[in-house]
Design an enzyme around this catalytic site. Structure first.
Site, short mmCIF file in Angstrom:
data_model
loop_
_atom_site.label_atom_id
_atom_site.label_comp_id
_atom_site.label_asym_id
_atom_site.label_seq_id
_atom_site.Cartn_x
_atom_site.Cartn_y
_atom_site.Cartn_z
N HIS A 26 -26.63 -26.07 34.76
CA HIS A 26 -26.51 -24.62 34.88
C HIS A 26 -25.05 -24.22 34.71
CE1 HIS A 26 -24.53 -24.09 38.86
NE2 HIS A 26 -25.12 -25.23 39.18
N CYS A 27 -24.84 -22.96 34.31
CA CYS A 27 -23.49 -22.42 34.22
C CYS A 27 -23.37 -21.30 35.25
CB CYS A 27 -23.20 -21.92 32.81
SG CYS A 27 -24.31 -20.62 32.24
N ALA A 28 -22.57 -20.29 35.00
CA ALA A 28 -22.33 -19.25 36.01
C ALA A 28 -23.55 -18.38 36.27
CB ALA A 28 -21.16 -18.38 35.59
N THR A 29 -24.40 -18.18 35.24
CA THR A 29 -25.53 -17.26 35.40
C THR A 29 -26.84 -17.80 34.84
OG1 THR A 29 -25.01 -16.17 33.29
CG2 THR A 29 -24.04 -15.22 35.29
N ARG A 30 -26.81 -18.99 34.19
CA ARG A 30 -28.00 -19.42 33.46
C ARG A 30 -28.38 -20.87 33.78
NH1 ARG A 30 -25.33 -18.32 27.91
NH2 ARG A 30 -23.52 -18.40 29.27
#
Length: 481
Positions: A26-30
């Site tokens: 995952h990244c910051a929002t996804r």
């Protein structure tokens, strides 16, 4: 705290079960998935999950937009799926199984230039500010001609500007070794050998009466630097990386610390100054001259129309990453780029189309969780959330943005709008525009804001470019009375 247990279980089911997941991160929002069979994912059902704000596929990864609570969602998903997460780099590596040759090449190009963009943006802003200081004649002259303080500021800022642009090959060769997993300090040293003060500066080659050289008796090698040159640095960087990888396969571990760096760096520097540099310089000039001719010739309006219209589809394919190299080559050869302004205008156009969707669908709180941040990010130069989360989903705002961007590109090329460098690719982009082009760029920005906004409204009202059933049946487009 929100309980994501049910949503995580639903996502696992609709994505095709744990056996369909090759990698997850995952990244910051996804949430980022690499799926064994992308077709097995039920996108419609996934997007109906309350915690999900949209989906899209990019660079071989199926990405599910969750928002700022993605770490909590990710932890819950890991529990219900039994899947251990991997790093983003490992996920990218796994994603290559879903990419063709062109997509892989563009992904490599993106990974090389992405770490350099913050510095290039800073450099563009500095050049723009220096342009204001020394390039605009006010009633009593330029700012620097009337103030010793601002003259000092102008001179000092060039220290940073020169470091970013003239010594760009150092960043490129470092980035390549970082991406390839080889010795990064060797990449830095290689880059320095391309821009060393011992060499004739690339900007002085054309006017030099005599080119210095190394004399080996039987042959000579010209002492020419490759300041701001992109392609020579890329060619040299890849030769160094692949040579080091090959040597490590054959040289015993107990002597590799000494032998591998020596046999990697020295031959690469020789090849760079005898073969790769001249070839890369020539290729770079050809590319920049062809693009510049298209952007400034009699049919530049047509070039601007097509590029402005098609840039957003290029972003979907990943081919847009080649524009960074072209921009930098144009800057090195012509002192500015008239390609980048159209990229900034395209980003603005995508954001304006999303703004129209926000207006049309006002009151839809679930969609606004995606659309409002997406519009803001577009205006600040990041279009993927807007395109994949909103515009491509409905199609007609994407088409409206393409049309608005094409018209803005036509006007920009017709009036030869030029940027000092790559900058913040949205509304703040005007800070990177050359002073004599700034007024027309603002006009182009107005076009990129107004045209997509109005066309998106018209297309929805007239049912143009609207997928069957999308507007009539979908609750996400209901408006408040």
């Amino acid at each position: 705290m929100v309980d994501f247990n049910k949503d995580a279980k639903d996502l696992l089911e609709y994505i095709g079960g744990p056996d369909n997941i090759s990698a997850v991160s995952h990244c910051a929002t996804r949430m980022r998935f690499v799926l064994n069979d992308p077709a097995a994912a039920n996108i419609k059902k996934i997007e109906d999950i309350p915690a999900v704000k949209g989906t899209f596929t990019q660079a071989g990864q199926f990405q599910v937009i969750i928002g700022n609570e993605v770490p909590q969602f990710y932890n819950e998903f890991a529990k219900v799926s039994g899947k251990e997460g991997v790093s983003k780099d490992e996920a990218k590596a796994a994603a290559k199984q879903n990419q063709n040759v062109v997509q892989r090449a563009m992904a490599v190009l993106a990974e090389i230039f992405t770490p350099l963009i913050p510095a290039i943006v800073v450099g563009g802003l500095i050049l723009g500010f220096r342009n204001v200081l020394e390039g605009i004649n006010f009633a009593n002259g330029t700012i620097v001609s009337n103030s010793q303080f601002w003259t000092g500021v102008n001179d000092f800022l060039w220290l940073i500007g020169e470091a970013i642009f003239h010594f760009l090959p150092v960043g490129i060769t470092w980035s390549i070794t970082k991406k390839m997993g080889t010795t990064q300090i060797l990449g830095i040293v290689l880059g320095i050998t391309l821009v060393s003060p011992q060499l004739l500066n690339a900007y002085g080659v054309a006017g030099a009466e005599e080119i210095p050289f190394w004399d080996f008796g039987a042959f000579t090698i010209n002492k020419i630097g490759y300041q701001a040159q992109v392609i020579p640095a890329m060619l040299a960087g890849f030769v160094l990386a692949y040579l080091e990888i090959w040597l490590r396969k054959w040289i015993p571990q107990y002597i590799s610390m000494i032998v591998v760096p020596l046999l990697s760096l020295v031959p690469t520097v020789i090849i760079a100054h005898t073969v790769l540099g001249p070839i890369g310089w020539t290729i770079g000039q050809w590319v920049s001259e062809v693009v510049y001719a298209g952007l400034t010739g009699d049919f530049r309006w047509l070039f601007g129309l097509f590029f402005g219209t098609l840039y957003s589809p290029l972003v979907i394919t990943g081919l847009h990453h080649m524009s960074n190299a072209i921009d930098l080559q144009l800057i090195a050869d012509f002192g500015g780029t008239n390609l980048w302004p159209m990229i900034a205008l395209s980003n603005i156009a995508q954001g304006s189309a999303v703004m129209a969707i926000i207006f049309l669908h006002r009151g839809n709180e679930k969609e606004e969780q995606v659309s409002i941040p997406a519009a803001i990010s577009c205006y600040l130069g990041v279009t993927e959330p807007a395109m994949f989360g909103i515009n491509i989903k409905y199609i007609y705002p994407f088409v409206a943005a393409m049309i608005g961007s094409g018209i803005a590109g036509l006007v920009a090329t017709t009036f030869n709008v030029m940027a000092n460098s790559i900058g913040v690719g949205g509304i703040p982009g005007f800070l990177s525009i050359q002073t004599d082009s700034m007024a027309m760029f603002i006009v182009c920005m107005a076009i990129a804001i107004v045209v997509p906004f109005l066309l998106t409204i018209v297309f929805e009202k007239k049912q143009l470019f609207v997928p069957k059933g999308e507007v009539e049946d979908a609750p996400v487009i209901q408006t408040q009375k």
